[in-house]
Structures are given as C-alpha cells and as structure tokens.
Write a protein that holds these residues in place. Structure first.
Motif, PDB file in Angstrom:
ATOM      1  N   GLY D 170       8.038 -52.829  49.453  1.00 63.62           N
ATOM      2  CA  GLY D 170       7.265 -52.701  48.222  1.00 63.62           C
ATOM      3  C   GLY D 170       6.403 -53.882  47.825  1.00 63.62           C
ATOM      4  N   PHE D 171       6.387 -54.922  48.608  1.00 64.69           N
ATOM      5  CA  PHE D 171       5.547 -56.053  48.226  1.00 64.69           C
ATOM      6  C   PHE D 171       4.086 -55.776  48.578  1.00 64.69           C
ATOM      7  N   SER D 172       3.172 -56.165  47.682  1.00 67.63           N
ATOM      8  CA  SER D 172       1.740 -56.079  47.960  1.00 67.63           C
ATOM      9  C   SER D 172       1.313 -57.293  48.775  1.00 67.63           C
ATOM     10  N   ASP D 173       0.102 -57.239  49.309  1.00 64.89           N
ATOM     11  CA  ASP D 173      -0.414 -58.390  50.043  1.00 64.89           C
ATOM     12  C   ASP D 173      -0.497 -59.620  49.141  1.00 64.89           C
ATOM     13  N   ARG D 174      -0.850 -59.405  47.907  1.00 74.69           N
ATOM     14  CA  ARG D 174      -0.889 -60.534  46.971  1.00 74.69           C
ATOM     15  C   ARG D 174       0.514 -61.125  46.783  1.00 74.69           C
ATOM     16  N   ASP D 175       1.522 -60.258  46.704  1.00 74.29           N
ATOM     17  CA  ASP D 175       2.904 -60.748  46.605  1.00 74.29           C
ATOM     18  C   ASP D 175       3.267 -61.586  47.836  1.00 74.29           C
ATOM     19  N   ILE D 176       2.824 -61.129  49.001  1.00 77.06           N
ATOM     20  CA  ILE D 176       3.138 -61.865  50.229  1.00 77.06           C
ATOM     21  C   ILE D 176       2.510 -63.262  50.174  1.00 77.06           C
ATOM     22  N   TRP D 177       1.287 -63.323  49.640  1.00 70.05           N
ATOM     23  CA  TRP D 177       0.690 -64.657  49.437  1.00 70.05           C
ATOM     24  C   TRP D 177       1.588 -65.508  48.553  1.00 70.05           C
ATOM     25  N   ASP D 178       2.055 -64.931  47.464  1.00 68.67           N
ATOM     26  CA  ASP D 178       2.847 -65.717  46.514  1.00 68.67           C
ATOM     27  C   ASP D 178       4.188 -66.159  47.129  1.00 68.67           C
ATOM     28  N   ILE D 179       4.825 -65.265  47.868  1.00 73.49           N
ATOM     29  CA  ILE D 179       6.081 -65.654  48.542  1.00 73.49           C
ATOM     30  C   ILE D 179       5.807 -66.821  49.495  1.00 73.49           C
ATOM     31  N   SER D 180       4.721 -66.701  50.254  1.00 74.14           N
ATOM     32  CA  SER D 180       4.392 -67.744  51.228  1.00 74.14           C
ATOM     33  C   SER D 180       4.052 -69.059  50.538  1.00 74.14           C
ATOM     34  N   ALA D 181       3.317 -68.964  49.433  1.00 67.54           N
ATOM     35  CA  ALA D 181       2.880 -70.180  48.750  1.00 67.54           C
ATOM     36  C   ALA D 181       4.062 -70.899  48.098  1.00 67.54           C
ATOM     37  N   VAL D 182       4.983 -70.124  47.521  1.00 70.69           N
ATOM     38  CA  VAL D 182       6.163 -70.754  46.916  1.00 70.69           C
ATOM     39  C   VAL D 182       7.049 -71.357  48.003  1.00 70.69           C
ATOM     40  N   ALA D 183       7.277 -70.610  49.069  1.00 71.39           N
ATOM     41  CA  ALA D 183       8.087 -71.147  50.177  1.00 71.39           C
ATOM     42  C   ALA D 183       7.415 -72.387  50.757  1.00 71.39           C
ATOM     43  N   GLY D 184       6.102 -72.338  50.914  1.00 73.61           N
ATOM     44  CA  GLY D 184       5.383 -73.500  51.426  1.00 73.61           C
ATOM     45  C   GLY D 184       5.524 -74.695  50.499  1.00 73.61           C
ATOM     46  N   PHE D 185       5.365 -74.441  49.201  1.00 71.53           N
ATOM     47  CA  PHE D 185       5.425 -75.539  48.231  1.00 71.53           C
ATOM     48  C   PHE D 185       6.772 -76.266  48.309  1.00 71.53           C
ATOM     49  N   PHE D 186       7.871 -75.522  48.426  1.00 72.72           N
ATOM     50  CA  PHE D 186       9.161 -76.208  48.468  1.00 72.72           C
ATOM     51  C   PHE D 186       9.412 -76.865  49.824  1.00 72.72           C
ATOM     52  N   ASN D 187       8.777 -76.392  50.858  1.00 70.67           N
ATOM     53  CA  ASN D 187       8.825 -77.149  52.105  1.00 70.67           C
ATOM     54  C   ASN D 187       8.112 -78.496  51.959  1.00 70.67           C
ATOM     55  N   MET D 188       7.132 -78.563  51.078  1.00 73.28           N
ATOM     56  CA  MET D 188       6.508 -79.857  50.757  1.00 73.28           C
ATOM     57  C   MET D 188       7.427 -80.687  49.860  1.00 73.28           C
ATOM     58  N   SER D 189       7.831 -80.101  48.745  1.00 75.10           N
ATOM     59  CA  SER D 189       8.612 -80.869  47.771  1.00 75.10           C
ATOM     60  C   SER D 189       9.941 -81.343  48.343  1.00 75.10           C
ATOM     61  N   ASN D 190      10.599 -80.489  49.099  1.00 78.10           N
ATOM     62  CA  ASN D 190      11.847 -80.899  49.744  1.00 78.10           C
ATOM     63  C   ASN D 190      11.629 -82.170  50.556  1.00 78.10           C
ATOM     64  N   ARG D 191      10.509 -82.206  51.292  1.00 80.84           N
ATOM     65  CA  ARG D 191      10.284 -83.362  52.174  1.00 80.84           C
ATOM     66  C   ARG D 191       9.923 -84.617  51.392  1.00 80.84           C
TER      67      ARG D 191
END
Lengths: 209, 209, 209, 209, 209, 209
Positions: D170-191
């Motif tokens: 049920g996720f839209s393409d826009r949702d997939i962007w948001d999941i990726s962007a949040v996951a990406g952001f914490f891969n930055m912040s974690n580091r």
C-alpha cells in the motif's frame, strides 16, 4: 561426470539420457565431449593410473575439452610441483586452508589427503580442514596461511603490510608470488568444484589416516 | 615489476637496488627472472604489441618464469577467446562483475575497458565496475552475473538451485561450466593482482570512453 | 525522474501515464510535484546551468518538494564548499571512498568526476572508485579515508582510538567533525540514490578523463 | 561538548583546557564555536526548552557552527514532522530500527523514547531497540522496516523488487521516497553520533516507560 | 507457552486448540507436558515467586520436561551464582553484551534488568543493550566484554593472544574459563530463545530504571 | 588440561609449574581443582572408560569443578540421548553442522566420529565437517540442518517462517524445540572449546573411517 571404469581408461563413456544424477557422476553437469582427449592427455591419464592407482576426478571433469584440460594440468603441475621456495607440503597446506575458508568439499578431500601424505601427520590434515588456527605451526607457516586465508576472505585488504609480515619471517618476494599464486589457484578451483558439485574419488578418504 | 620500455620488448630489464618502488613498476615484488622467455612467449609479446600497441602488464608480471607465463596465457586465451555459448562480451562482463566484488584495481581497469570496447557502450563498463545491479541487462545476462557474483562472495552456497536458475534462462550445462570457469579464473587473477599490487597499463583508462 | 529539457529550466514537466520507466527518468519512482519550486531554488537551478552547463540530477530528483530540495542543498553546500580544514578535494575523496563501500552508482559517477577535476589526476578518481587502498596517498589522506570507510562499514566500532589516529596525522577535532559529517552525509545520499535507483547525468562520465 | 547549564540557555559556555572529557560533555571532540548562534537558532533552542524542557544534545553538538545547525534542523524537521504518507510514529520507528542496525547509542536513546511516546506502547520501543523482528507489526509496518534495515545493511542490494514489495502493501512512490529519506538520514546521524561519541540527554531514559 | 496464572503456580495449564498464538504465550511452540514437574522444580518455582514475585518465563518454557528444566537450572545457577573471580554483575554484563551481539530480545530484557539492579546504574544496562563500547568501563571489564563478544561473533578466531589480553588485565586462567562459559551459555540461551520466539515477563521492563 | 593417565582415572593429577603447554594438556588454561570429583562423576568416568575405552577430554576439562561437570553431563546426556523425535544420529548431525559453521576443532572431531559411527557412513561425517550442503540428505534432514546453521550464523533472523519450514517437512513443535536446543548447546560448547583451545582425544580420528 563420467563413470569411473575399472577396466580401461575410457574417460569419455557415453552418458545416459536420464536427467537424474548418477551417484558415480563427477559433476552435476551433463558435459558432452567437446574435443577428443589429446595423445598427451591420454598418456597423462595413464601415468596417473600407474602412479596413483586412479585418475583424479577433477581431471576427468575437465576431459570433455582437451584444451581446457591441458591448460589446467599445466598450471596445476607448475604451481604444485615445480621448484619453489615453498615445499610441496607447504603448497598443499595453502590449498587446504584456502579450501576450508571456501568450504570446498572436493579440494578439502583431495588436498587434505595430500597434506596427510606429505607430512606423515594425519592430525595436521584434520587441523587444516577444520580450522588452520589450531595447527601447531612454525611462525613461518602460520604467517603463510594467515596471508593465504586473508587473501581468500578479503582480497581487497591485502597490502604492503601483509607482504612485509611474510618477509619478516623469511619469505623472499618470489616466495610471496608463489604463496599468492597457489592461494589464487585454489580460489579458482574451489569455485569450479563448488559450482559444478564436483565429487572427489572416494579413495582419498582413507589415505594416510 | 619491470619498466615498460617503449623502444623494444625488453621485458627482463635489470632491477635497481633501491627498495622503494618505482612508479612504473608493475608489481610490489622484486622478481628476478627465474627462466628466460621462451621463443613462443617472446613471439606472443610481439603479437600483443602489434595488435594492442602494448603488452598487458599482467603478462610482463608473469614473464619472470616462462612456464608460469605460458600456463597463464594458455588458460586465459582458452577461457576468454575459445568457442563458447557465451559471447566474448559476456565473458568480459563476468570478469568485471567478479573483479568489482573483489575490488581488484588491475582487472577492473583492464576488463572494464574490454567491456566498453566489445559492447560499444561505455556506460555498461561503468555500471559493471560500480555495481552490476544498475546495468539494464537481459534476464539471461543478469542471471549469469548473479551466479558469478554469488560464486565469488559465498561459493559454499552455490547449489543445484543456482544451476537451475541458469538453465531456466536458456544456458546449457556446458555454458554453466564456462560461466563457472571464467568466474573462477578471475577469482584467481584478482587475488594474484591484489596480493602483488599489480598495476594496469595506463592506456586502458582512456579506451572506448 | 524528469526529462532534461535543453531549452528551459522546466524541472517539473508533466509525467506520462506509462508505468514503464523512461530511460531518461532520473529515479524509479513516480513523484508528482508536491510543492512548486521556490524562487530561490529556481535561481539556484539557473546558476547550475550557467556554471556547470546542467542541473545535477540529484537536484531534479529532490525538486518535487521545494522544502526537501532546499534542505538538501543547504546541507550539501555547507559540507562540501564552506571553509574547513579539509580541502574541497579531500571532501570529494571521502565522498567517493564512502560511495565505493556502498557501491552507489550515482555518487561514484558524480563525485568520481569531481575528484578527477579537483585533483587533475584522472587515475586518482579511478583508484577511489575501485579500491581506495591502491591510491598512493599521504599518511594524512589515507588515515582520513580509513576512518571514513570504517565509519561506513562498521560504524559501531569507531571509538577514541580511531579519533586518536586522525589527531596523530595532524587533524584537529574540528577536522574530525568534518570528516565524520561528510562521510555521514554520503551514507545518507548513497542510500537515497540506491533506494530510488537514481541515475547521474551522462555528462559526468567523460569529464576530466 | 558543552556543559548543560540548568539556569540559562548558555549553549556556548567556554571550555576548560583539560584534555580529559567531562562526564557532561556531549561529544568527544573539543569544538570551539566557529560562528555565533543565529537569532533563529537561539529562538529555536528556547522553543525546545519550552516545549521539551531541554535542548536535545544533538542540537548543542551542532551549535558550534550555526550554518551546520540550521541545515541539520531544516532537514530533520522536514523529514520527521512535515506532511507525509507516513505517520510521525512510523518515521520514528524507522529511526530506531536503522539505529539498532548501526548500534547508535544516541539515536536509540532519543528515538526509542519518541517511539514510546508516540505509540503509548513502551514495549514497542524496546522491541525496535533490541530486534525489530520481535515487534508484532502490521504487514505494512513490517515491510517498511525490512526495507529500511536492508537499505542500511546492504544498500547496494536494494532494487525494484524491494520497491515493489512496498507498493504491494500500500505504499505510494512518494511514501517510498520518504521511507528512503528517513532511513538515509539516520544512517547519516548514526555515523556523526558514533564518530563523535555523542551522548544523549539523560532525561530520555525515563520517558514514557 | 503457558498462561501466567496469578492465583497459583499452575505452570502446566491446558492449552487451547487454536493455532494462533496467545499474547500471553511464552514461546511460539505448542509444547505438551512431556513429564510432570518434579517436587524439586515445583519447590524452585515457589521459591522464585517468593523471592522475585514471579517465575521467569524461561523456566516456564522449559517446564514441559522436568529433566530439561533441571539441567538448565543447575547450569544456570552454577554459572551465574556460584563463587567465581567474576562478580555477579560482571557475569550479567557478559550476558547482556553477548545477547546484544545476537539481538536476543528475551535475554536483553531479563539480563538488562539484572545489570541495572546489580549495578544500581540504569545507564549501564542501556549501554550494554545498545552498544557495550559506549559504556565507561575499567580496562578489566572492557577486556572481558571484548573477549566475550569476539567469542560470540567469530569464535574460530579466539586464540592465545585473546587469552593473554585477559591475563594482562588481571584475570586468572580460572576467570578465563568462567568468562568463556558464561559467554558460551548465553550463545546457547539466545538461540533457544530466538528459535522459539520466547517472550520475557513484562515486569522486567520497569525494574531498576 | 590434565594428562591422560593410562593406569588409573586420576583426573586431577598435579600440574607442573612450566608455563609452556604440554602436548597432552587438554586446554590452554591452568585450572587447579576447585572441588573434588563427586562419587557420581567418578563413577561416570569409570563407565566411560568401560564403554568407550576412554574418558572424553571435554569431561576431563570440566572436572576441575564437579558442579560444573555434573551440570554439563546432565544437559548433554538429556539432549543427546533422551527420547526425542530426532534420532541420535540426527542430533549428532546437528552437532557437526553447527560446529562446522563455528569451525570448532574439538566438536568436529568428536561428533564427526559419532556421525560416522551412528550412520555407518564415513562419507556423511566428512560431508558435514566440510560443508553440509554436499551431503545427500532427505528433505527432512536438510531442512533440520538449514535451520540449525541459520540459527548459528544469524540467530536474530530466525522467525516463524523458519519454524513453518520445519513443520512442513514433518517436524512437531516438540521436535523444533529439540533441534533448537541441540543447535544452541553446540553453540555453547563450540565457544567453550575454542576459547580454551580444547583438544580432542586422538582416538576419535580413526574411528569408523
């Protein structure tokens, strides 16, 4: 791949149509003969049977194409038998340590037997098959296997520091080439054997226990 | 290892005593010539210079021992150039995908150039160097590279299921042998190149961009 | 995502209904414009076209939402262009080494070109794309990349010892922040690019070879 | 980095000369103020104290340079608070699952508390900190976290198949962007947090248990 | 596995026919009682309820077979409570660091609470659950956990060098046995708990925060 | 640890002062007897000598403390010998597959011999030592070993799907417990043996070849 035929060196016996694999087939691939065995290779097989009592299955597996077989035999014999700063046993030790890292059944069986034979020490063969770190080795041999296993597991990380460690325990630059070439060769053979589910001659299992 | 000498194919030029590595040395090992180059290999080098304009550094690296060089050349040429169900481009694609997994600078450079040349598609070369999954491939070629990369990264886990996947996209058992043998070969060459810090001819970098 | 339109900076051209991805689409997601491009961002795009000759695809990818685009641009420009104890080249080197660890096609292409340009050394770009360990770097730069790659591959294991190693080769605490922040940023960007299959502008491939 | 001062929002208090780290320092780096806090950021800190009762340490850590702080705050607030097909809780769930994969103490603490607060379910916070697979999630949320964790652990392997799995729940393409962007952001912040040994405000530990 | 029954220690309550798992079932397996609880074990459960206020779920999980339960209890109590050069807190610290490496929800919850209780330091429990490297430990305790975690993650690589590192910070050979045995035990328990999706008593979550 | 003494079961012989390890010492730790052997355990050792012809070294290793020895023996005998839906051979097969994943020399040797004995199939023992995937197993036994090896290598990833796969090939929930418990036990024993460099009785090597 082909049935071992006790009576004569008929390495190219015809294959049955069945898709199921025979227990005595050497590889999981149906490989029709692409080229006939050259006289040199036929002679080499005869020599194997005379000296070893059998033709190693890896040679039978390659026999579907005599150019491939010849190239494999030439490289193998040069690496494992030609003059080198490494003893033949040391080259077999590398073969087993690399094959253990890659979990290659064929090579562990055939070269585990070779380590037992060359060393006269059945335990050494078991140690290298299971975890080379438990073998009680000289610093030289331990460094040699550490290098070969690191080169196997994370090749991108081998650098000058690793070469220096070998030089410090007495290896020459030529020896380092030989260690690398033997380790490299078994990284190739392990993958050909694993990709084709190659099966070793059963005679190896009992040798030099 | 040896300096490239633009004037003549003097592949065995004497080495300086200095321990520091020259920028134009091919490998990080000092390898004195163990055997002279055979007439066949000398002729092969001349042919390389005529056809390619240069002798690939990997051949110069092996030239310290003509038996090792011959064995390498025989196996390489059979695998990459002999008749096969795989095109020459496909064999080069396997070379690059495997070398990317192992992060081998020499092979990525030399075979990346070959992919660009054979395919006429510079982007394909870049894709395979960086991450083969981004290349837009046929199902056949993607399956071929998936197999080769899995065989590289976790060889112990390749089983009948992996072979079946290749058969389903049209590969014969003989093709599976060839995919395995080419992937295996570059797992060897990558390790020899990485273990010796082998450097590619600089000419590759600009080819077929 | 959006077609590059040579005539005018129309970054929000309407999308076709087709579900198949166009070859000139930047990401594998259909992202309808959520907000119009702000005047600041429109001006920034124009500036890109004037200075670079094109708008980097990553900016077009973010353009569906101007707040996201602005935040990305602000962070990117601060990290890569603001005053720092790291040169701009060094920051690009971190970008490529991190992207190689993560195998990110977009960032390897765009930042590999930047390393070639800033350094005037095309080989350096290739080394960092393929395996940063083969680049012949100063101790300072090698330590910097070792830190960035370890932080990428096993972030949990970075501790005071790693920071001390950077201080010993001359980095200040502020420099360590910048190394960490740049490495962190590309761990984010790599993942956004890989998750969306982002494609770089093809112009990068030929730059500064 | 800076001492928390209970009386007033003096975020730029002078540092002692001692090289040993104070227990109340936020990061393991001595970061002298590079730029003064802008009025906007000072106002933002005051707002944090009013709403949360404290300024999150990550903001104090970035405060040595107001441009870096502003860029971080803008990106963070857009990702975590702006309208999205993902609820705020879902975005925090991604933050924690990613931070668990990377074993980031700062983010597990701060965002573990946020999951407990938003969900009203203290156990959910613990599950995501320890092993997100034990949480009893809807298929949608489980797929979302599987994607985020795969993107964290092996980003090179995320392809169309992974995106399709998200669309199927049920996720839209826009949702997939948001999941990726949040996951990406914490891969930055974690580091950034792990590289600097960033310490969370102790108040988080007791929140919403 | 079995419903917790507040009124009496009825650990072998009958199971419903439903295949769906109850929220209050301890494991994801339907385990009919194989043997009745022995008087010793029944007395032990009563003692748990008197001392702890509850019977730990792991004991209820094993209760389907009293021989298995007895063996588990005997080994557990010897390892964690018998005289040793390691304090009880140190043994619990090993339990949590190992369980974090294996991401075992049950053991992180139960033994995280024990670390908080024994140490009187709630943060220490959180540190060990999330990433033991952030805990501010004595050299002795850090070395102990490094050994336990390495033994967990790559047991094949633990050799004399690792033992020597423990001896250098003051551990006796007997202590090394105990560290190894406790680390080994939780590598077992983690796997039984993960394989059966064992759920901890909820009371642990709030203990000693 | 202790010298094997052919004449009498003197398992607690005094240790020499030498720091170097004797070839016949069982572990790399000097473990003075903490408690005398209980009559039950002394009787058990005698029974081992009568039935097996020797006391397994692991028992001698634990003998320094009779409570630890008793707990180990009770758990071991219950797991490996008590009634179960798994045959004794199947439990030994799990032991070897797990020990191969962890590369534990002691357990591969002792339990490899047990597989050869119970199965009457020496090759099966070799297969499981080297790479269990090459053994020609029933679907039931292959699924059992896949579960045990996954539980060993990535315990955090074992979920309901893995349990379902076992149920589909006929295992009951109780069987799943037993598979998990045996796999867990050898993850413990492997680590105790590796951490102490435990050496198996040499007699195992020749058994049932």
């Amino acid at each position: 791949m082909r049935k071992s035929n006790k009576k004569r060196p008929n390495h190219l016996a015809k294959r049955r149509a069945a898709t199921a694999r025979d227990d005595d087939e050497i590889v999981a691939l149906k490989l029709p003969a692409a080229t006939p065995l050259s006289p040199e290779m036929a002679a080499y097989f005869t020599k194997c049977e005379e000296k070893l009592g059998f033709v190693p299955n890896v040679l039978k597996a390659y026999a579907f194409d005599t150019a491939k077989l010849s190239a494999f035999v030439a490289m193998y014999n040069d690496l494992m038998l030609a003059p080198s700063g490494l003893t033949k046993l040391e080259r077999e030790m590398i073969a087993v340590a690399v094959s253990s890292q890659n979990r290659c059944y064929y090579c562990l069986t055939a070269h585990g037997a070779a380590v037992r034979q060359y060393s006269g020490n059945p335990l050494l063969g078991e140690h290298l098959v299971m975890n080379y770190r438990v073998a009680r080795l000289s610093k030289r041999q331990r460094s040699m296997l550490d290098f070969a296993v690191k080169l196997t597991a994370s090749p991108w990380s081998v650098e000058e520091g690793e070469r220096e460690r070998l030089r410090r325990v007495g290896f020459s630059d030529r020896d380092i080439w030989d260690i690398s070439a033997v380790a490299g060769f078994f990284n190739m053979s392990n993958r050909v054997a694993l990709a084709t589910d190659m099966r070793p001659n059963t005679v190896y299992h009992g040798q030099a226990r």
